[in-house]
Scaffold this motif. Structure first.
Motif, PDB file in Angstrom:
ATOM      1  N   ASN C  66       0.690  -1.224  -0.066  1.00 47.66           N
ATOM      2  CA  ASN C  66       0.025   0.075   0.208  1.00 47.66           C
ATOM      3  C   ASN C  66       0.891   1.229  -0.167  1.00 47.66           C
ATOM      4  O   ASN C  66       0.266   2.391   0.257  1.00 47.66           O
ATOM      5  CB  ASN C  66      -0.931   0.126   1.270  1.00 47.66           C
ATOM      6  N   ASN C  69       4.468   5.681  -2.332  1.00 47.64           N
ATOM      7  CA  ASN C  69       5.751   6.170  -2.940  1.00 47.64           C
ATOM      8  C   ASN C  69       6.862   5.126  -3.507  1.00 47.64           C
ATOM      9  O   ASN C  69       7.556   5.490  -4.452  1.00 47.64           O
ATOM     10  CB  ASN C  69       6.481   6.844  -1.602  1.00 47.64           C
ATOM     11  N   GLU C  72       5.219   5.035  -7.176  1.00 41.40           N
ATOM     12  CA  GLU C  72       5.829   5.799  -7.889  1.00 41.40           C
ATOM     13  C   GLU C  72       7.557   5.892  -8.205  1.00 41.40           C
ATOM     14  O   GLU C  72       8.020   5.964  -9.413  1.00 41.40           O
ATOM     15  CB  GLU C  72       5.916   7.383  -7.161  1.00 41.40           C
ATOM     16  N   LEU C  73       8.391   5.406  -6.970  1.00 40.19           N
ATOM     17  CA  LEU C  73       9.730   5.377  -7.539  1.00 40.19           C
ATOM     18  C   LEU C  73       9.700   4.178  -8.620  1.00 40.19           C
ATOM     19  O   LEU C  73      10.661   4.360  -9.341  1.00 40.19           O
ATOM     20  CB  LEU C  73      10.377   4.875  -6.064  1.00 40.19           C
TER      21      LEU C  73
END
Lengths: 283, 283, 283, 283
Positions: C66, C69, C72-73
Motif C-alpha cells: 500500500n 511512494n 511512484e519510485l
C-alpha cells in the motif's frame, strides 16, 4: 475488507477485547478467517468513551499487528464502551482520515464492506449530504460519506431509520446510474450508551456479523472461566467474526437484520432500506 | 503557509536545487524568511519528469528537513524539470493526499497561499468541478480543488487562462457567500516542458515569488562560479523565496503577474482573474 | 520472515521486476507461498545503482502493497542493478533503520531469515564489530549486525569469505552461549557490479532461494515472450521465491550453496561457515 | 534540542498541561524561546501513570503540533503523574525508539541536551551497561544509553546517585577519549510517585529548567484564577521552559542542581557527577 469489534459493558482495558482473545482483532489483522481478505493491514482505528463528553479516537495507517502505540493505549486505557476497526483498503488511500471509526459529536460509526463503484456514485451521494455537515467530511472513504448521509437523514434521532434511509438513497442513486449491487456490509454506530448494528447486502450474502450470548448464560455454561466471572452482567461484544471457538458464546446476526444493544437489553430486528420519508434538500 | 521551487533546464540531481543552496528549500522548511510561517514542517512533495510519460511524485507527511527518503531520492534522481513543495498546513490534515504537487496526467500543480474560509466555499467549488474529474480528487486541500477547477476550465489547453478563470470563479463564489479576500498566493503548473507561474491576491499583497536571471548573464556576473558554468543556458528556477543572497541572481515577480518559462523563452505578463468564457456545466 | 529480490542486467524500470510479474514481490508482501509467513507487511526497502557513486536506498515502515511512494519510485526510476526486500519483523521494531537493504559505501546487504535468540547473542556479536564501524550501526536488526560483522571480516575484499567467517563467528558465539540453530536464511550482497548470494542454515533446511535461467536459453524456450526479447543477455534475478510459474525459468539454489552473478558469469559453489583466518581484534 | 514537561499532582487531563497553557509544550514544538532550537519537530513522546502497574507510553515521529492522535490522547486520558517530551534530533534517526520518555519497568526517563561526540563514546558507554539490560536498548539515542547506564548503576534504588554516577562515567570516558564538554542538559526520571530532575553541564551553562511555585502560594497570588483553585495542593510541574508569563509561578532550578518532587515535598539540592562507588562489571 475490514473487520470490527464493538464492546459495551462495565469498563475493561481495551486490550482485554483487542489482544487477549485467541482469535483477537489483532490476530484477524493478519489472519482473518471469514473476511473477504485474510490480511487487514491498511490501518486501523479505535474509538472509546470515558470522562469527557465526546469519545476519543486513535487512527493509524500502520497495520494493527505492529503498532506499538495501539498496544500501549490498549494496555493502559479502560472503557465501558468502545469500537475498534481494522482496515483492508479497496481503493481509497491509506491515511488516518480514511480510518474508522468516524466521529461526529458523541457519535461513532464504522463499517465492514463497501459502496460498489463508489467513484461513479460519489458525487451524487456527497450532494445529498447536508451542506452544513459537508465541510466536516475529511477523507475519501465510502463509509465516511455513508455516515454523513445517515447524519443528514436523522442518525442522531433514529439511528436505524437513518441508516435504512441512507442505504435506500445509495441504492436509488445506483439504480439511476446503472451500478449493480450497491451496498454490502455490516455497520455499527453508537452514541456512547447504545450500540446499533446492521447486516445487509443489496444483493447476495452480506459480510458476517456475530454477537455474544448474555453473560449470565455464559457463566452457567462455563462456571470455571474467570473472564465470565469478571465482566459485568450486561457486557456484550458485536464482532465481524468470532474471537474464538467456545461453543455457545457467538451467535450469528442473520442477514437483513439489525441489532440494538443497550445497557439493559439486546434486540434483533429485520432490517431493510427505506426511502427517505422527508425530501432531502439537494441544491 | 508553504514554500515551493520549480526547476527547468538540463537535467541535474534534485539535491543540487533542494539541498545544496545556502538557503535551500530544505533550510526554508525550518527557517523560512519571507513566508507567512517560519516553519514549513507539515509534509512535502516532489514531482519530477524523466523517461516515462507521466511525472513521478513523492509525497511525505514528515518534515522535509528530517526525511531520509527525500534526501536519498534527491541524491540519486536527476531531472530536467521538477517541482518541490514544503507545506505549512492551515486546516486540512497532514496526509500525503494533501501534499503538493498534485498530478493529473502529464500535469503538475502547486500553490503557496490559500482559498480563504475554504470550508464555506468548498461545496460550491467542488460542484463546479467537471463531474468526470471529480472522482480524481483524493484529498481535502484547497489547492487540489483549485487544480481541478482549473482543469475543468481548460488548464491543459490554456494554463494561465484556466487559472484566471478558476480564481474568478472562486472570487465569484466568495462574493455570493460573503467571504472576504478569497484568494491569496502563488501558483505553479507545468506539462513537463513549460512552467507557468502566477502571483496574485484578491486583496492586499500576494505571497512572494522570484525567478532566476538567465544563465548567460549569471556567467558574466560570476565568471568563477562553478555552478553557473555547469548548468545549461536555459536553466531557470522559480521560487517562493530566494535560495541565497547573491546579487543579480533573484528577480521578484511583481504582484498580479504571471511568468512563463519555456525552454527557449521566459516571459512576464500581467495577470488578473477572468470570468469563465464558456458556461461551466453545474449539475 | 522476509522475501527479497536482486536484479542485475541492462537498466529496467524497477516496477518491471517489483510489480509486473504475476507473483511479484509486492504480491508476496500479502501472499508469500514459500516464506515462513504469508504476510510480509512490516516495511520494505529498495536499493538501486545509478549515476552517483553510492546506491540510493528507500526504506519505509508501510507494507509494500500500500505504499504509494514505492509505486511512484518503481514506475519512474530505472536501474541496471538493484535490491528489494519486504519485511516480516520477528522482534525488532518496525522502523526504517531496521529495513533492508543496509548500505555501507558502495555495498548493499539483505537477508531473509534470522540469528536465533539474537538478544542472547547480540552483545557478543556487536563486540566483534570493528570499533571504527560500530557507530554506523543505526538500527537493532540482527541482519545489520551480520552485515557489520561481515564488513569487519573483509566483505569488501572477499564477500563470500567474509560472510562465511561472520556466520562461523555467530555459530561460535552460539555454541559458547548455548543457543541452538544459530543461523538461518539467505543473504545477498553487492558492490553494484557483482551479486553474491548465500543459502545456508546451521540446522535443518534453509529458506528457499532461486535464480533465473540465462536469457538466451529463455528466449529459445519462449520465443514469443516480449519480456525475454527486451531484457539484456546477461539479465538475472535472484529471488526468495519464484515470481511466477513459467517452466524452465526458475532454478533452485541448493542448500549450503553460494551464487555469484557477475555481468559475464553466474556460478554456484558450495558454502559453509569458516572460522575467521585472522584474529578479530575484540577490545 | 528538545523540551520537556513533568507533572505530578491530582489527576488532570493531559491536555490541560500539554495544550491549554499560553506557551504550552505544543507551542514550544514550533516556537521554543529558551531552547537551542526554536523548532522541536522531530517526534515526541508522552508517558503516563494510571491503573496498571507500568506507565503507558505514546511515541510518534510526527511533530507534536500536527499529531492528531496526541491531541486525542491528551483530551481523553487523565493522569496524576506524566512526562511529555518534544524532540529536536541532532544526529540520531527520527524513529519511535529514539523518542523520550524511555521506560524500564515502572520507570520513565527523559532528557534535554546531549552526550557530546556520542559516536566516539558510544561503544565504551554501551559496554558499561549491565549485560542483562543491554538487549533492552531499542534505539540509538544518547539518552537511552544514559538511561541504561543509570539503571546499571542503581537508578531504581538511588535515582540521583545513579544519574551522578552515569554522568561521571560519561565524563571519564570522554576524558580518556579526548571528547570535550561531554554532558549537557536536564534530565528527569520517575517511578510514578516521585520525580527527580537534574540540571547540569560538564562545561558552560546548562539547558534551562523551571519548577512551579506550590499551589497554596499560587492561590494567594492569583485568588481569581480558576486553574489554581482546581488543581490539588501538591500539584507541580517541572519544565524546560515556562509555559507562560505569570509572575511568581515559575522558579529557575539553578545550574548544578537536582530537584526532588514527591507527593508531600519538593527539595532542591546541589548536584555533581560522582565516580561509581562500586566497580561496574565490564566484560
Amino acid at each position: 475488507m475490514c473487520r470490527w469489534l464493538a464492546y459495551s459493558g462495565a469498563p475493561i482495558l481495551l486490550s482485554e477485547a483487542l489482544y487477549a482473545p485467541a482469535h483477537s482483532l489483532i490476530d484477524q489483522s493478519l489472519h482473518s478467517r471469514l473476511g473477504a481478505e485474510t490480511t487487514n493491514g491498511d490501518g486501523f482505528g479505535v474509538g472509546w468513551y470515558g470522562e469527557p463528553d465526546t469519545p476519543g479516537v486513535f487512527h493509524s495507517t500502520a497495520p494493527a499487528w505492529n503498532d506499538e502505540n495501539l498496544h500501549e493505549l490498549a494496555d493502559h486505557v479502560s472503557s465501558g464502551h468502545f469500537f475498534a476497526h481494522i482496515r483492508a483498503a479497496i481503493g481509497s488511500a491509506v491515511q488516518q482520515t480514511n480510518c474508522h471509526p468516524f466521529r461526529h459529536g458523541r457519535w461513532l460509526f464504522m463499517h465492514n464492506g463497501y459502496i460498489n463503484e463508489f467513484n461513479t456514485l460519489k458525487r451524487d451521494l456527497v450532494l445529498a449530504v447536508d451542506p452544513q455537515l459537508y465541510p466536516e467530511i475529511k477523507g475519501q472513504a465510502d463509509t465516511e460519506v455513508l455516515f454523513y448521509l445517515a447524519l443528514s437523514l436523522g442518525l442522531e434521532d433514529d439511528p436505524l431509520g437513518a441508516i435504512a434511509r441512507a442505504i435506500a438513497l445509495i441504492e436509488d442513486a445506483a439504480a439511476r446510474l446503472g451500478v449493480p449491487d450497491p451496498f454490502q456490509g455490516t455497520v455499527a454506530t453508537t452514541d456512547g450508551e447504545t450500540m446499533w448494528a446492521v447486516r445487509y447486502a443489496s444483493a447476495g450474502s452480506a459480510r458476517s456479523l456475530y454477537y455474544t450470548t448474555d453473560v449470565p448464560t455464559l457463566r452457567e455454561l462455563y462456571p470455571r472461566r474467570q473472564l465470565f466471572a469478571e465482566v459485568s452482567d450486561n457486557a456484550r461484544l458485536i464482532v465481524s467474526e468470532p474471537l474464538g471457538d467456545f461453543a455457545g458464546v457467538w451467535n450469528e446476526v442473520p442477514e437483513g437484520t439489525s441489532a440494538i444493544v443497550a445497557p439493559d437489553a439486546a434486540i434483533l430486528r429485520p432490517f431493510r432500506p427505506r426511502a427517505p420519508v422527508t425530501t432531502v434538500p439537494i441544491t
